[in-house]
Scaffold this active site. Structure first.
Site, PDB file in Angstrom:
ATOM      1  N   LYS A 184      23.660   7.090  -4.305  1.00 39.25           N
ATOM      2  CA  LYS A 184      24.376   6.628  -5.508  1.00 39.25           C
ATOM      3  C   LYS A 184      23.639   7.173  -6.737  1.00 39.25           C
ATOM      4  O   LYS A 184      22.620   6.656  -7.143  1.00 39.25           O
ATOM      5  CB  LYS A 184      24.441   5.096  -5.577  1.00 39.25           C
ATOM      6  CG  LYS A 184      25.531   4.651  -6.554  1.00 39.25           C
ATOM      7  CD  LYS A 184      25.188   3.453  -7.402  1.00 39.25           C
ATOM      8  CE  LYS A 184      24.263   3.672  -8.534  1.00 39.25           C
ATOM      9  NZ  LYS A 184      24.733   4.509  -9.650  1.00 39.25           N
ATOM     10  N   GLU A 260      10.223   4.163  -7.389  1.00 39.84           N
ATOM     11  CA  GLU A 260       9.591   5.081  -8.357  1.00 39.84           C
ATOM     12  C   GLU A 260      10.077   4.649  -9.735  1.00 39.84           C
ATOM     13  O   GLU A 260      11.264   4.817 -10.048  1.00 39.84           O
ATOM     14  CB  GLU A 260      10.022   6.524  -8.098  1.00 39.84           C
ATOM     15  CG  GLU A 260       9.532   7.116  -6.794  1.00 39.84           C
ATOM     16  CD  GLU A 260       8.093   7.541  -6.842  1.00 39.84           C
ATOM     17  OE1 GLU A 260       7.441   7.408  -7.895  1.00 39.84           O
ATOM     18  OE2 GLU A 260       7.599   8.000  -5.805  1.00 39.84           O
ATOM     19  N   CYS A 294       9.318  10.591 -16.598  1.00 38.99           N
ATOM     20  CA  CYS A 294       8.593   9.336 -16.360  1.00 38.99           C
ATOM     21  C   CYS A 294       7.088   9.532 -16.443  1.00 38.99           C
ATOM     22  O   CYS A 294       6.359   8.618 -16.786  1.00 38.99           O
ATOM     23  CB  CYS A 294       8.974   8.794 -14.994  1.00 38.99           C
ATOM     24  SG  CYS A 294       8.772  10.019 -13.699  1.00 38.99           S
ATOM     25  N   GLU A 393       8.017   1.933 -22.596  1.00 40.30           N
ATOM     26  CA  GLU A 393       8.475   3.292 -22.333  1.00 40.30           C
ATOM     27  C   GLU A 393       9.622   3.619 -23.289  1.00 40.30           C
ATOM     28  O   GLU A 393      10.640   2.933 -23.297  1.00 40.30           O
ATOM     29  CB  GLU A 393       8.951   3.380 -20.878  1.00 40.30           C
ATOM     30  CG  GLU A 393       9.323   4.774 -20.459  1.00 40.30           C
ATOM     31  CD  GLU A 393       9.785   4.833 -19.017  1.00 40.30           C
ATOM     32  OE1 GLU A 393      10.622   3.994 -18.630  1.00 40.30           O
ATOM     33  OE2 GLU A 393       9.318   5.715 -18.288  1.00 40.30           O
TER      34      GLU A 393
END
Ligand code: NAD
Length: 489
Positions: A184, A260, A294, A393
């Protein structure tokens, strides 16, 4: 726009067939121009249900999980057909992801296609069986052996920032290990996944149901995949916030979760480093793909005594980088993926200003760009490590520079974060560098500009940056169970 994507929309891949989405179609947008590229199939909950059924049947009823040589053969077929179509894939990647074309020769496209070789080779060479020898227990002698087996049906849920890299870094090892998969992908980049469907059907012998691809603009289909008891494992890459939901949803069926997640990595510059080159390199890396990585080092920790010099060097590097058209060969900083993501970055810049931060360069939309979700490469100075922009972030081309008071303080600041994904250390004394490397709690570290990204290199996070490792042998073993068998000796 190219031969791989028919203008009327792409399809889902379910049970070896291309099928339309039960919820119609949704638009995919070029983030550099804001133009609608075209339509993607919009899956319904019934489609997701059918994809999971197909993956379950393919796992339970075919020999896929017991034939590693065949799996290696199929993965090489997939690699080869992706290579044959690499120019069309490049065009899709640049248009849909806004990825600078320069990056498509590496981790955005060609790197992960080539990395399928690593998974294929592992399927053939991995030690599936280990003899543990004979042992005696309560007077009975037994010969014990372990066998590694596929986990079963794997749900793979992925983000938009490096779609091919993340899709293939999950599909390669999961399939090589003998699992069947429901992929997905993110709603922002459906084509990057959907293009695989027709290529798999026409150019590989991957059996029906072994790999299913379900595009959708509805995040709840991801949750459905996580909650379904027929799914044995979830491999997820995305934000830490979504990772928490995935882990909570997976707990009802106690399925294995491989996560992750996000990062806020620190570049630690020691006082014996070449401050200007360390600062310039770090600033440059934060602007790559508009900071939508990331593992980028978005906090730079520099000795207090040279703080102003480091800020000036980093600001000069960032000011020299233009957020620009990703189709231009020289562009390294393209657009952000969406208006939503640009709003988020701009909100963080407002927070930085409100908290007393100094925007040394950037801080807005580039002049002359009235289309596309661009933000200028930006440097924020004058805020502590506890400030919002140093803790959260941002996922944009934004560097925060923070002073440190020596090596121990730099380690403390680097670790003063909920995340633990990556980082870098800059210094000339190997013993001091080693002490810092040992002290930093992250899954990857670069020393003096070393690059860690490679097919055989395990990547992942400490703390709230994730659980498990992607790529390398460790990444392959995430997708394996261990069965212990004892027979009388
Ligand atoms: P996201 O968490 O919003 O979405 C990721 C995927 O999860 C999408 O496919 C989305 O549809 C799906 N999803 C959303 N809600 C869900 C739910 N409740 N249950 C199951 N699935 C759900 O992330 P994003 O905005 O697409 O990507 C950016 C994030 O990804 C950043 O935080 C970045 O750090 C992280 N990321 C991490 C790595 C890594 O390897 N550690 C790599 C790339 C990106």
């Amino acid at each position: 726009m190219n031969g791989l994507v028919p203008p009327e929309g792409t399809s889902l891949l379910i049970g070896g067939k291309l099928v339309p989405g039960g919820s119609g179609v949704f638009e995919t947008i070029n983030p550099a121009t804001e133009e609608v590229l075209g339509q993607a199939a919009n899956a319904s909950a019934d489609d997701m249900n059918a994809a999971i059924s197909a993956a379950r049947s393919a796992f339970d009823e075919t020999g896929w999980s017991r034939d590693p040589d065949f799996r290696a053969h199929c993965l090489r077929q997939l690699r080869d057909v992706l290579r044959e179509h690499v120019e069309e894939l490049r065009a899709i990647t640049v248009a849909e992801v806004g990825a600078p074309v320069m990056l498509t020769s590496g981790p955005q496209l060609e790197g992960p296609i080539g990395d399928l070789s690593f998974s294929a080779d592992l399927a053939e060479t991995y030690s599936w069986h280990t003899d543990l020898g004979v042992a005696e227990q309560m007077g009975i002698s037994s010969r014990r052996a372990t066998r590694r087996e596929a986990v079963g049906v794997v749900g793979a849920i992925t983000p938009w920032n490096f779609p091919h890299q993340i899709n293939l870094a999950k599909l390669g090892p999961a399939l090589a290990a003998g699992n069947t998969v429901v992929l997905k992908p993110a709603p922002d980049t459906p084509w990057c996944a959907a293009v695989l469907g027709p290529l798999i059907i026409d150019h590989t012998e991957i059996p029906a149901g072994v790999l299913n691809i379900v595009t959708s603009d509805d995040h709840t289909l991801g949750a459905q995949l996580v909650q379904d008891p027929r799914v044995d494992m979830i491999t997820f890459t995305g934000s830490t916030q979504t990772g928490r939901s995935v882990m909570a949803d997976a707990s009802t069926t106690l399925k294995r979760t491989f996560l992750e997640l996000g990062g806020k990595s620190a570049a630690i510059v020691l006082d014996d480093a070449d401050i200007v080159s360390a600062a310039s390199y770090t600033a440059f890396s934060v602007a790559i793909h508009a900071g939508q990585g990331c593992a980028l080092t978005t906090r730079m920790l520099v000795p207090r005594a040279v703080y102003d010099d480091a800020v000036a060097a980093a600001a000069s590097a960032l000011a020299g980088i233009k957020a620009d058209d990703p189709t231009k060969p020289g562009t390294i900083c393209g657009p952000l993926i969406s208006a939503r993501q640009r709003d988020r970055v701009e909100r963080y810049l407002d927070i930085a200003r409100a908290q007393g931060g100094h925007i040394v360069t950037g801080g807005g939309r580039p002049a002359g760009k009235d289309r596309g979700y661009f933000v200028e490469p930006t440097l924020i100075a004058g805020l502590p490590n506890t400030s919002t922009v140093a803790q959260e972030e941002i996922f944009g081309p934004v560097l925060v520079v923070i002073p440190h008071d020596g090596d121990a303080d730099a380690i403390r600041l680097a670790n003063e974060s909920p995340y633990g994904l990556s980082g870098s250390v800059w210094g000339t004394d190997p013993e001091r560098v080693e002490r810092v490397v040992s002290g930093v709690r992250t899954g990857t570290l670069s020393v003096n500009g070393g690059l860690w990204y490679h097919a055989d290199a395990p990547f992942g996070g400490y703390k709230q940056s994730g659980i498990g490792r992607e790529m390398g042998v460790a990444g392959f073993e995430e997708y394996l169970e261990t069965k212990l068998i004892a027979t009388p000796a």
